[in-house]
Motif scaffolding. Structure first.
Motif, short mmCIF file in Angstrom:
data_model
loop_
_atom_site.label_atom_id
_atom_site.label_comp_id
_atom_site.label_asym_id
_atom_site.label_seq_id
_atom_site.Cartn_x
_atom_site.Cartn_y
_atom_site.Cartn_z
N PRO A 97 0.81 -1.23 0.00
CA PRO A 97 0.00 0.00 0.00
C PRO A 97 0.84 1.27 0.00
CG PRO A 97 -0.80 -1.56 1.64
CD PRO A 97 0.50 -2.10 1.15
N ALA A 98 0.29 2.30 -0.59
CA ALA A 98 0.93 3.62 -0.58
C ALA A 98 0.55 4.35 0.69
CB ALA A 98 0.49 4.41 -1.81
N SER A 144 10.99 -2.25 -8.69
CA SER A 144 10.47 -0.92 -9.02
C SER A 144 11.63 0.04 -9.18
CB SER A 144 9.55 -0.42 -7.90
OG SER A 144 9.27 0.96 -8.03
N LEU A 154 5.65 6.00 -0.99
CA LEU A 154 5.78 4.54 -1.16
C LEU A 154 6.91 3.99 -0.30
CD1 LEU A 154 5.31 4.08 -5.04
CD2 LEU A 154 3.61 3.90 -3.22
N SER A 157 7.40 0.15 -0.21
CA SER A 157 8.03 -0.35 -1.43
C SER A 157 9.49 0.06 -1.50
CB SER A 157 7.28 0.16 -2.66
OG SER A 157 7.86 -0.31 -3.85
N TYR A 189 6.79 4.39 -14.05
CA TYR A 189 5.34 4.49 -14.22
C TYR A 189 4.92 3.77 -15.50
CZ TYR A 189 5.22 7.89 -10.43
OH TYR A 189 5.31 8.50 -9.20
N ARG A 194 -2.54 -1.18 -11.16
CA ARG A 194 -1.84 -0.74 -9.93
C ARG A 194 -1.56 0.76 -10.00
NH1 ARG A 194 0.45 -0.54 -4.70
NH2 ARG A 194 2.64 -0.01 -4.82
N VAL A 195 -1.06 1.24 -11.13
CA VAL A 195 -0.74 2.66 -11.27
C VAL A 195 -2.02 3.49 -11.27
CG1 VAL A 195 0.15 4.38 -12.91
CG2 VAL A 195 1.51 2.35 -12.35
N SER A 197 -4.74 2.76 -9.67
CA SER A 197 -5.23 2.82 -8.29
C SER A 197 -4.39 3.78 -7.45
CB SER A 197 -5.25 1.42 -7.66
OG SER A 197 -3.94 0.92 -7.49
N LEU A 198 -3.07 3.81 -7.70
CA LEU A 198 -2.22 4.78 -7.00
C LEU A 198 -2.63 6.20 -7.34
CD1 LEU A 198 1.36 3.21 -7.32
CD2 LEU A 198 0.05 3.53 -5.22
N MET A 201 -5.75 7.05 -5.28
CA MET A 201 -5.44 7.32 -3.87
C MET A 201 -4.73 8.66 -3.71
SD MET A 201 -4.38 3.62 -2.25
CE MET A 201 -3.29 3.13 -3.59
N THR A 202 -3.79 8.95 -4.61
CA THR A 202 -3.08 10.22 -4.55
C THR A 202 -4.03 11.39 -4.78
OG1 THR A 202 -1.07 9.16 -5.38
CG2 THR A 202 -1.18 11.56 -5.54
#
Length: 263
Positions: A97-98, A144, A154, A157, A189, A194-195, A197-198, A201-202
């Motif tokens: 999770p971020a 990553s 992150l 990560s 990126y 996944r990106v 969803s990030l 959230m951002t």
């Protein structure tokens, strides 16, 4: 270029969607027999069907939650039971999770450890003896660009994936005499769920839109765009090939120029 992958057996973790699925698709297209794992949900059998239909290759799906060591171990064991061997292991488990440092409790640190580092250790430990016996193998860890240039927000990560890099560099030296290479691929990126969803959230944290967040990321990339899963899969497939036999212990970023360092 003939990559020499016809008839090789590849295990790709976390391949029911996203980058893992793209990697499994490309390996299968090059003639490898492929075992994939993912959570026990509709995405896994769907991915198997799509890969088989697109490539005409042999692909099986094994349900596994790689944050549970026994399930990660069983993915390799069940794949070996089916195919009899393994030549290529692609370790992948998505991203944790971020969150910022103070938002992360001890349980979440343990989750991130199991997700990205321990799963890599467990699956690699099962596959390595088989590769050593045949004196050939390819181990590729999907990490990553954050292992080269930390990404704000992150920290899980940034921290845990760096452990994968240390593991791989050490292991590459141990396994080199057996003609087994160990490398890391470090995407920037790339346009995956996944990106996306990030970005959502951002955007929620910043009071803006996901589109505006993606536009900002795009502006930070010299090539002016996000990568595609297919571009990433092509790099992994080359590293799995006969031609990549002299590349080991490397962490290769594929990010359109996002990483600003010189090494």
């Amino acid at each position: 270029m003939d990559l020499g992958l016809k008839g090789k057996v590849a295990f790709v973790a976390g391949a029911s969607q996203g980058l893992g699925k793209a990697v499994a698709m490309e390996l299968c297209r090059e003639g490898a027999k492929v075992a994939i794992c993912g959570l026990d949900d509709p995405e896994l059998p769907k991915a198997v069907e799509e890969i088989a239909a697109a490539t005409g290759g042999q692909v099986i799906g094994i349900p596994a939650d790689v944050t549970v060591s026994e399930q990660a171990r069983d993915f390799i064991r069940k794949g070996l039971d089916h195919f009899g061997t393994v030549d290529i292991l692609v370790n992948n488990a998505g991203g944790p999770p971020a969150k910022t440092f103070l938002e992360i409790d001890e349980d979440l640190w343990h989750f991130g450890f199991r997700l990205n580092l321990l799963s890599t250790i467990v699956m690699t430990r099962e596959a390595v003896p088989v590769m050593m016996a045949k004196r050939w193998g390819r181990i590729i860890n999907m990490t990553s660009v954050s292992v080269k240039q930390p990404i704000d927000g992150l920290i899980l990560s940034n921290t845990i994936r760096s452990g994968v890099v240390g593991l791989a560099k050490t292991l590459s030296n141990e396994l080199a005499p057996y003609n087994i290479t160990v490398n890391n691929v470090c995407p920037g990126y790339t346009l995956t769920e996944r990106v996306r969803s990030l970005a959502v959230m951002t955007a929620q944290k910043e009071g803006t839109t996901p589109e505006a967040v993606i536009d900002r990321w795009r502006a930070s990339i010299p090539m002016g765009r996000l990568g595609t899963p297919e571009e990433f899969a092509a790099l992994v497939t080359f590293l799995a090939s006969e031609q990549a036999g002299y590349i080991t212990g490397a962490s290769i970023h594929i990010d359109g120029g996002y990483y600003k360092g010189v090494m």
